[in-house]
Design a protein around this motif. Sequence first.
Motif, PDB file in Angstrom:
ATOM      1  N   UNK A  68      -2.510  -9.258  17.241  1.00  0.00           N
ATOM      2  CA  UNK A  68      -2.495  -9.172  15.847  1.00  0.00           C
ATOM      3  C   UNK A  68      -1.441  -8.047  14.757  1.00  0.00           C
ATOM      4  N   UNK A  69      -2.341  -7.214  14.400  1.00  0.00           N
ATOM      5  CA  UNK A  69      -0.862  -6.553  13.775  1.00  0.00           C
ATOM      6  C   UNK A  69      -2.512  -5.087  13.188  1.00  0.00           C
ATOM      7  N   UNK A  70      -1.580  -4.113  12.765  1.00  0.00           N
ATOM      8  CA  UNK A  70      -2.544  -2.956  12.202  1.00  0.00           C
ATOM      9  C   UNK A  70      -1.690  -2.199  11.514  1.00  0.00           C
ATOM     10  N   UNK A  71      -2.440  -1.749  10.542  1.00  0.00           N
ATOM     11  CA  UNK A  71      -1.867  -0.409   9.617  1.00  0.00           C
ATOM     12  C   UNK A  71      -2.700   0.848   9.695  1.00  0.00           C
ATOM     13  N   UNK A  72      -2.154   1.925   9.932  1.00  0.00           N
ATOM     14  CA  UNK A  72      -2.969   3.474   9.741  1.00  0.00           C
ATOM     15  C   UNK A  72      -2.100   4.110   9.250  1.00  0.00           C
ATOM     16  N   UNK A  73      -3.849   4.830   8.595  1.00  0.00           N
ATOM     17  CA  UNK A  73      -3.046   5.822   7.407  1.00  0.00           C
ATOM     18  C   UNK A  73      -3.792   6.979   7.757  1.00  0.00           C
ATOM     19  N   UNK A  74      -2.168   8.097   7.803  1.00  0.00           N
ATOM     20  CA  UNK A  74      -2.603   9.055   7.899  1.00  0.00           C
ATOM     21  C   UNK A  74      -3.013  10.142   6.995  1.00  0.00           C
ATOM     22  N   UNK A  75      -4.324  10.798   7.141  1.00  0.00           N
ATOM     23  CA  UNK A  75      -4.893  11.949   5.487  1.00  0.00           C
ATOM     24  C   UNK A  75      -4.582  13.183   6.037  1.00  0.00           C
ATOM     25  N   UNK A  76      -5.013  13.172   7.341  1.00  0.00           N
ATOM     26  CA  UNK A  76      -4.850  14.708   7.434  1.00  0.00           C
ATOM     27  C   UNK A  76      -4.532  15.193   9.260  1.00  0.00           C
ATOM     28  N   UNK A  77      -4.100  16.427   9.033  1.00  0.00           N
ATOM     29  CA  UNK A  77      -3.133  16.704  10.300  1.00  0.00           C
ATOM     30  C   UNK A  77      -4.189  17.902  10.670  1.00  0.00           C
ATOM     31  N   UNK A  78      -5.167  17.371  11.647  1.00  0.00           N
ATOM     32  CA  UNK A  78      -6.525  19.431  12.481  1.00  0.00           C
ATOM     33  C   UNK A  78      -5.944  19.846  13.834  1.00  0.00           C
ATOM     34  N   UNK A  79      -5.549  20.846  14.009  1.00  0.00           N
ATOM     35  CA  UNK A  79      -4.969  21.512  14.575  1.00  0.00           C
ATOM     36  C   UNK A  79      -5.993  21.238  16.015  1.00  0.00           C
ATOM     37  N   UNK A  80      -5.242  21.550  17.057  1.00  0.00           N
ATOM     38  CA  UNK A  80      -6.118  21.525  17.811  1.00  0.00           C
ATOM     39  C   UNK A  80      -7.138  22.854  18.452  1.00  0.00           C
ATOM     40  N   UNK A  81      -8.120  22.488  19.059  1.00  0.00           N
ATOM     41  CA  UNK A  81      -9.226  23.503  19.262  1.00  0.00           C
ATOM     42  C   UNK A  81      -8.824  24.516  20.484  1.00  0.00           C
ATOM     43  N   UNK A  82      -9.315  25.209  20.609  1.00  0.00           N
ATOM     44  CA  UNK A  82      -8.759  26.410  21.222  1.00  0.00           C
ATOM     45  C   UNK A  82      -9.122  26.085  22.797  1.00  0.00           C
ATOM     46  N   UNK A  83      -9.326  26.146  23.458  1.00  0.00           N
ATOM     47  CA  UNK A  83      -9.602  25.534  25.040  1.00  0.00           C
ATOM     48  C   UNK A  83     -10.205  26.746  25.563  1.00  0.00           C
TER      49      UNK A  83
ATOM     50  N   UNK B 196       0.290  -1.639   0.231  1.00  0.00           N
ATOM     51  CA  UNK B 196      -0.429   0.139  -0.094  1.00  0.00           C
ATOM     52  C   UNK B 196       0.580   1.230   0.203  1.00  0.00           C
ATOM     53  N   UNK B 197       1.388   1.268   0.373  1.00  0.00           N
ATOM     54  CA  UNK B 197       2.832   1.572   0.197  1.00  0.00           C
ATOM     55  C   UNK B 197       2.891   2.975  -0.465  1.00  0.00           C
ATOM     56  N   UNK B 198       3.510   1.608  -2.274  1.00  0.00           N
ATOM     57  CA  UNK B 198       3.432   1.932  -3.356  1.00  0.00           C
ATOM     58  C   UNK B 198       2.475   1.780  -3.887  1.00  0.00           C
ATOM     59  N   UNK B 199       0.942   1.651  -3.568  1.00  0.00           N
ATOM     60  CA  UNK B 199       0.339   2.094  -4.210  1.00  0.00           C
ATOM     61  C   UNK B 199      -0.618   2.456  -3.526  1.00  0.00           C
ATOM     62  N   UNK B 200      -0.624   3.634  -2.867  1.00  0.00           N
ATOM     63  CA  UNK B 200      -2.038   3.739  -1.881  1.00  0.00           C
ATOM     64  C   UNK B 200      -2.777   3.872  -2.466  1.00  0.00           C
ATOM     65  N   UNK B 201      -3.768   3.795  -2.938  1.00  0.00           N
ATOM     66  CA  UNK B 201      -5.199   3.560  -4.161  1.00  0.00           C
ATOM     67  C   UNK B 201      -5.705   1.971  -3.651  1.00  0.00           C
ATOM     68  N   UNK B 202      -4.560   0.835  -3.528  1.00  0.00           N
ATOM     69  CA  UNK B 202      -5.018  -0.708  -3.286  1.00  0.00           C
ATOM     70  C   UNK B 202      -5.264  -0.411  -2.065  1.00  0.00           C
ATOM     71  N   UNK B 203      -5.466   0.303  -0.941  1.00  0.00           N
ATOM     72  CA  UNK B 203      -5.108   0.133   0.310  1.00  0.00           C
ATOM     73  C   UNK B 203      -6.984  -0.123   0.482  1.00  0.00           C
ATOM     74  N   UNK B 204      -7.290  -1.298   1.323  1.00  0.00           N
ATOM     75  CA  UNK B 204      -8.539  -0.937   1.733  1.00  0.00           C
ATOM     76  C   UNK B 204      -8.491  -0.959   3.117  1.00  0.00           C
ATOM     77  N   UNK B 205      -9.070  -0.365   3.165  1.00  0.00           N
ATOM     78  CA  UNK B 205      -9.414   0.220   5.072  1.00  0.00           C
ATOM     79  C   UNK B 205     -10.605   0.841   5.757  1.00  0.00           C
ATOM     80  N   UNK B 206     -10.463   1.464   6.446  1.00  0.00           N
ATOM     81  CA  UNK B 206     -11.626   1.398   6.832  1.00  0.00           C
ATOM     82  C   UNK B 206     -12.438   2.944   7.270  1.00  0.00           C
ATOM     83  N   UNK B 207     -13.627   3.651   7.586  1.00  0.00           N
ATOM     84  CA  UNK B 207     -13.860   4.747   7.503  1.00  0.00           C
ATOM     85  C   UNK B 207     -12.950   5.724   7.788  1.00  0.00           C
ATOM     86  N   UNK B 208     -12.852   7.168   7.534  1.00  0.00           N
ATOM     87  CA  UNK B 208     -12.000   7.687   8.299  1.00  0.00           C
ATOM     88  C   UNK B 208     -12.656   8.379   9.979  1.00  0.00           C
TER      89      UNK B 208
END
Length: 645
Positions: free
Chosen positions: A576-591, A525-537
Amino acid sequence: MFDSIRKHTKVTMALLFLLIVPSFILFGLDGYNRSREQGTVVASVDGKDIIQSEWDRAHQNEVDRLRASMPSLDPKLLDSPEARYATLERLVRDRVIVAAADQSKLTTSDQRLARELQENPEIAALRKPDGTLDMERYRQLLGSQGMTPEMFEARVRSDLSTRQVLVGVAGTGFSAKSVADAALNAYFEKREVQLARFNTADFAAKLSPTDADLEQFYKANENLFQAPEQATIEYVVLDVDTVKKNITINEQDLKGYYEQNVQRLSGAEERRASHILINSPKTAPAAERQAAKAKAVELLALVKKSPDSFADVARKNSQDSGSAPNGGDLDFFARGAMVKPFEDAAFALKKGDISDVVESDFGYHIIKLTDIKAPKQRSFEEMKPELEAELKKQQAQKKFSETAEAFTNGVYEQSDSLKPVADRLKLDIKTAAGLTRTPPQGAAGVLASPKFLNAIFASDATEKKRNTEAIEVAPNLLVSGRVTQYTPARTMPLAEVKERVRQRWLAVRGAEAARKEGAAKLAAWKASPAAAVLSEAVLVSRDAPQKLPAQLVDAALRTDASALPAFAGVDLGAQGYAIVKVSKVVPREAPAEAAARQDRNQYSQWWTSAESLAYYNTLKERFKTEIKVARPAPGKIGAAEAVTQ
């Protein structure tokens, strides 16, 4: 010849002193030093060695403490190399802090020690009603921990002195707002992730081990299939009730005790009263209290003029909501049940009398005494059973210490049997079979005591079949045991544990297959990201992990986000094992400001802890601290171990 010695006793003693003392100095102390030198040095602080026996003793104390607070804790966890090394590190730390305190001449005054003891909740609970400390209970509390008051107070004094070493750093730590916010924003940022899980159970379901596979796994992991060591024992218990059974009270003593205590034992006089209360707490303004008192004086004049109207006046005017509907009636009460001013006034009245206005913390009272219940003096024959029980209890408490000494000496001096001490003190010899180091769930009494179980499984008891020492498992409760049959820990036969072996084999091989498949998919999947079968974001952060395992969240937040999307593989061990795909970074909301302040305070504490650790490491270098034992390799629980945990 002996006459000559008797006539010159002082000269003879002087000669013996001159002969014996140098010998002790030359040979006794040298022997002691040689004995100490024989102990393996495991660490050194400020030129002073810590030897193996000190480490062993410190670890045993730590084990006893933990097992006393958590009886169901597996002793194997406490005796692991990691746990033992942690004890050594604590021992070294204590020595470093003591050395720093000594160098800085840090001491604790008597006044500071007294204040610390007064603030101790366990000691505060031992105070009598008059505020003085119950010294007998104080000694008992410390005795149950193997200490005298002098030993305990010396320890507290030492702790207070050494506490000053780190307080200069720990008490002054801070972090700048800009620094804290930058670190916290990075720590609590969110990331949008997708997952692929490769679960051990799914891969294990496809496997079918042969008998040869199971036998090979069993032989390679025999330590996983151990039956714990067991012991059959006999034991004797000495407590106050046992001593009490052997005490006989004669009739004359009973009658004498009755005559001296008949008033006390017959009960206290009780009085019944009604009252009218005008509320005015002591904290109320002076004008308000004056008005309340004036109202009470007015009502007093009314009931004095017409005593029979007291109940009606109370119903209409009393501000005690509990008694007012009943005409102010408080029913019968004895001394000690009411506040002091009220009690003094009520017990000074005659039946039918009405008091003057009585001031208390609650306000102003008018009291009418309606009845007196004098205690009924009971006859000697009526009270004989409880008199006998009370006298027996008193005498048993006094005799226990004397009997305890005989018990302690008896089990030690005739260490090959419990029968002599049992016969001498009229104790029952009890038995227990199938005993292990860990008490079974729900166990109670001496057989649930970690101190007693540790003594039972000590080599002196299991190998030499000697009595254990007299062990105090609770205040005024001693026990000694003797092993009659001992079975060491053993590897159970394969036939007996075949199903367990199979489950562990499947767990290990299933986890291996999951990791292998996961690693292959990660590379593809690193070589071909489009082929990855993943859960909902999902959006995850450290404070909102979305019920994901900590390893997955940590991996997602540590993944390099400079080039997105980014993939990371996570070894979940037995799961077992898991693969994580990071798609986006969201800044922390101001508390909110209040939450932000709380977060900054938490960060400041973390920073202060780091500074304290750095200062401690500086002290270790200053005092040339060296641990001569290698740190154990980090323990990693594999699938075989984890499957049954």
